[in-house]
Design an enzyme around this catalytic site. Sequence first.
Site, short mmCIF file in Angstrom:
data_model
loop_
_atom_site.label_atom_id
_atom_site.label_comp_id
_atom_site.label_asym_id
_atom_site.label_seq_id
_atom_site.Cartn_x
_atom_site.Cartn_y
_atom_site.Cartn_z
NE ARG A 68 -0.65 29.07 37.31
CZ ARG A 68 -0.73 30.43 36.61
NH1 ARG A 68 -1.93 30.55 36.12
NH2 ARG A 68 0.50 31.20 36.64
CG HIS A 93 0.29 27.83 29.32
ND1 HIS A 93 -1.17 27.97 29.77
CD2 HIS A 93 0.95 29.01 29.61
CE1 HIS A 93 -1.23 29.26 29.88
NE2 HIS A 93 -0.13 30.23 29.97
CG HIS A 164 0.10 33.02 26.34
ND1 HIS A 164 1.04 34.42 26.82
CD2 HIS A 164 -0.09 32.31 27.79
CE1 HIS A 164 0.95 34.23 28.17
NE2 HIS A 164 0.43 33.13 28.58
CG ASP A 236 -1.62 35.00 36.08
OD1 ASP A 236 -2.34 34.92 35.02
OD2 ASP A 236 -0.59 34.45 36.33
CD GLU A 301 -3.18 33.98 28.50
OE1 GLU A 301 -3.01 32.73 28.53
OE2 GLU A 301 -2.84 34.50 29.41
#
Length: 337
Positions: A68, A93, A164, A236, A301
């Site tokens: 982000r 992304h 991803h 996350d 990731e």
Amino acid sequence: MKLQLFTLTNQNNMKVTITNLGGRVVSIFVPDKNGKMVDVALGYDNLQCYLKDNEPYFGAIIGRYGNRIAKGKFSLGNKEYRLEINNGPNALHGGSDGFHNKVWQAEQIDDHVLILGLFSPDGEGGYPGNLNVKVTYSLTPENALKIDYEAETDKKTIINLTNHSYFNLDGEGNLSISDHVLTIDADHIVEVDETAIATGNLLTVENTPFDFRKPKSIGNHIDDEHQQIRFGQGYDHTFVFNKKEGLEKVASIYSDKTGINLDVFTEEPGLQLYTGNFLDGKDKDGKNGNPYPHRSGFCLETQHFPDSPNQPNFPSTVLNVGETYNTTTIYQFGIHQ
């Protein structure tokens, strides 16, 4: 260019399929502890499904900027650049027309190596510079999927590429990854606010649900009453590695059920652990008709930190004219001992 599917194999019967649509890893077949081949990557049987709205980036190359960027804007020099807002108040992304939705040029060198190329013109997605990108997928004799990223620009820009892929070491289509045992060599995470954007602070993992310095199951503390867990609706978050520069092992994860182990090596300074918190099982187009419910896959990731262009204390994601962006990540599969 037409959509194509490529297959990489090695002498151990490991098989990886990759499409030039988004450079996506479609399947990864690896042997379990009994020698049975198991597909550990979530995805679709039909390539057209990857073009659906709100498709969760299954297996994709993410760019120009993974993760982000706050309020979809950043500055280089005296100029401000504005990006598509596509994740709450932020950019995520690379936007809706990011690298995950591009048809890449593809050249399969042999059974083990696939080279993908992409030209991203100046201004695409709001980013400056004509960017030439090359991603090389290699399947090694050691059952490792090696990803080499390269890029060059003709104007100062920012870049943060990642892959991803969603994994489930019990096999795609299994319902949960909560019992997978994870280790991450990181003393800190990047703190985020309620919109999942980086605050600029690093938080210690000590005495928190984010301490994976010793092996523990993903599900042990995933629903703890902790502000960061609440903001991410689970994991996350970007973990900040303890390693120095260079290619090093940073994380390991295994399933007791299949015995499959995954080691992650990277040159990147961080890793976004995402535990499929927004998968909901409503999409019935998964491989073999599998629905992929909540937390049925995890992502590791490797990347620079979120919102780095607006956080001067974070490692830089600026790419200058005359420089080559160059980074490698390896996903190596084996049997947990």
